[in-house]
Enzyme design. Structure first.
Site, PDB file in Angstrom:
ATOM      1  N   GLY A  21       0.841  -1.196   0.000  1.00  0.00           N
ATOM      2  CA  GLY A  21       0.000   0.000   0.000  1.00  0.00           C
ATOM      3  C   GLY A  21       0.872   1.240   0.000  1.00  0.00           C
ATOM      4  O   GLY A  21       2.093   1.164   0.136  1.00  0.00           O
ATOM      5  N   GLY A  39      -1.053   2.348   6.553  1.00  0.00           N
ATOM      6  CA  GLY A  39      -1.327   1.539   7.743  1.00  0.00           C
ATOM      7  C   GLY A  39      -0.758   0.135   7.680  1.00  0.00           C
ATOM      8  O   GLY A  39      -1.130  -0.720   8.482  1.00  0.00           O
ATOM      9  N   LYS A  40       0.150  -0.113   6.760  1.00  0.00           N
ATOM     10  CA  LYS A  40       0.715  -1.463   6.579  1.00  0.00           C
ATOM     11  C   LYS A  40       1.392  -1.977   7.841  1.00  0.00           C
ATOM     12  O   LYS A  40       1.127  -3.098   8.278  1.00  0.00           O
ATOM     13  CB  LYS A  40       1.737  -1.468   5.427  1.00  0.00           C
ATOM     14  CG  LYS A  40       1.153  -1.170   4.072  1.00  0.00           C
ATOM     15  CD  LYS A  40       2.217  -1.101   2.995  1.00  0.00           C
ATOM     16  CE  LYS A  40       3.272  -0.042   3.225  1.00  0.00           C
ATOM     17  NZ  LYS A  40       2.784   1.344   3.315  1.00  0.00           N
ATOM     18  N   SER A  78       6.173  -1.851  -1.870  1.00  0.00           N
ATOM     19  CA  SER A  78       6.236  -2.646  -3.106  1.00  0.00           C
ATOM     20  C   SER A  78       5.316  -2.028  -4.161  1.00  0.00           C
ATOM     21  O   SER A  78       4.256  -2.570  -4.463  1.00  0.00           O
ATOM     22  CB  SER A  78       5.922  -4.121  -2.853  1.00  0.00           C
ATOM     23  OG  SER A  78       4.877  -4.336  -1.955  1.00  0.00           O
TER      24      SER A  78
END
Length: 183
Positions: A16, A21-22, A90
């Site tokens: 994300g 918020g990962k 990513s």
């Protein structure tokens, strides 16, 4: 090895935008899965960029190398039976495809941590978006470098409209059946 641990090891790959918020979701997933008796290890982009990948920058080829190394390390974890929870921007479909290929599609669970760009910018406690907009940080994902939303993630959670607990529950509904099976 997974049989000894009574789990099917997988890589849970959270992708994300910056500040979506990962890391928060990854840490909460790790706690919940650990509480349920699973053996997990979380790998986070910021942490690995300060250690294993400290020699890499953010240009396109270095981003690819960063994710390649992460995928190789993740593969080692699942080969020893451990569930690996990864929190990495990513930013492109091709980078995520490379990671999935290295790890093996059958062992890769992609979670898209989705939050609109303006929400991510509001959440940015480090001031990275502001610095990127001022030209201080070149090739910043979502400002001067693209972020390609996953085309077909296993799970998509919306951190702008749901609380952490709701997001984790949604992830667990998809994860538990895949890690509870015998490898």
């Amino acid at each position: 090895m997974g049989l000894r641990l009574n789990q099917a090891p997988k890589v849970i790959w959270l992708t994300g935008r910056p500040s979506a918020g990962k890391t928060t979701i990854a840490q909460a997933l790790d706690r919940r899965l650990t509480d349920l008796g699973y053996l997990c290890r979380t790998l986070d982009g910021d942490v690995l960029r300060n250690g294993l990948n400290s020699n890499l920058g953010f240009n396109p080829s270095e981003r690819v190398e960063n994710i390649r190394r992460v995928a190789e390390v993740s593969k080692l974890f699942i080969e020893t039976g451990i569930i690996c929870i990864n929190s990495f921007i990513s930013p492109t479909e091709s980078i995520r495809h490379m990671a999935r290929t290295i790890i093996g599609a059958q062992n890769f669970i992609e979670i898209y941590v989705n939050a609109p760009a303006d929400v991510c910018e509001q959440r940015d406690v480090k001031g990275m978006y502001k610095k990127a907009r001022a030209g201080i940080i070149p090739e910043f994902t979502g400002v001067s470098s693209p972020f390609e939303a996953p085309l077909d993630p296993d799970v998509e959670i919306h951190t702008d409209t749901n609380q952490v607990e709701q997001c984790v529950e949604e992830c667990l509904m998809h994860i538990i059946p895949r890690i509870s099976q015998k490898p």
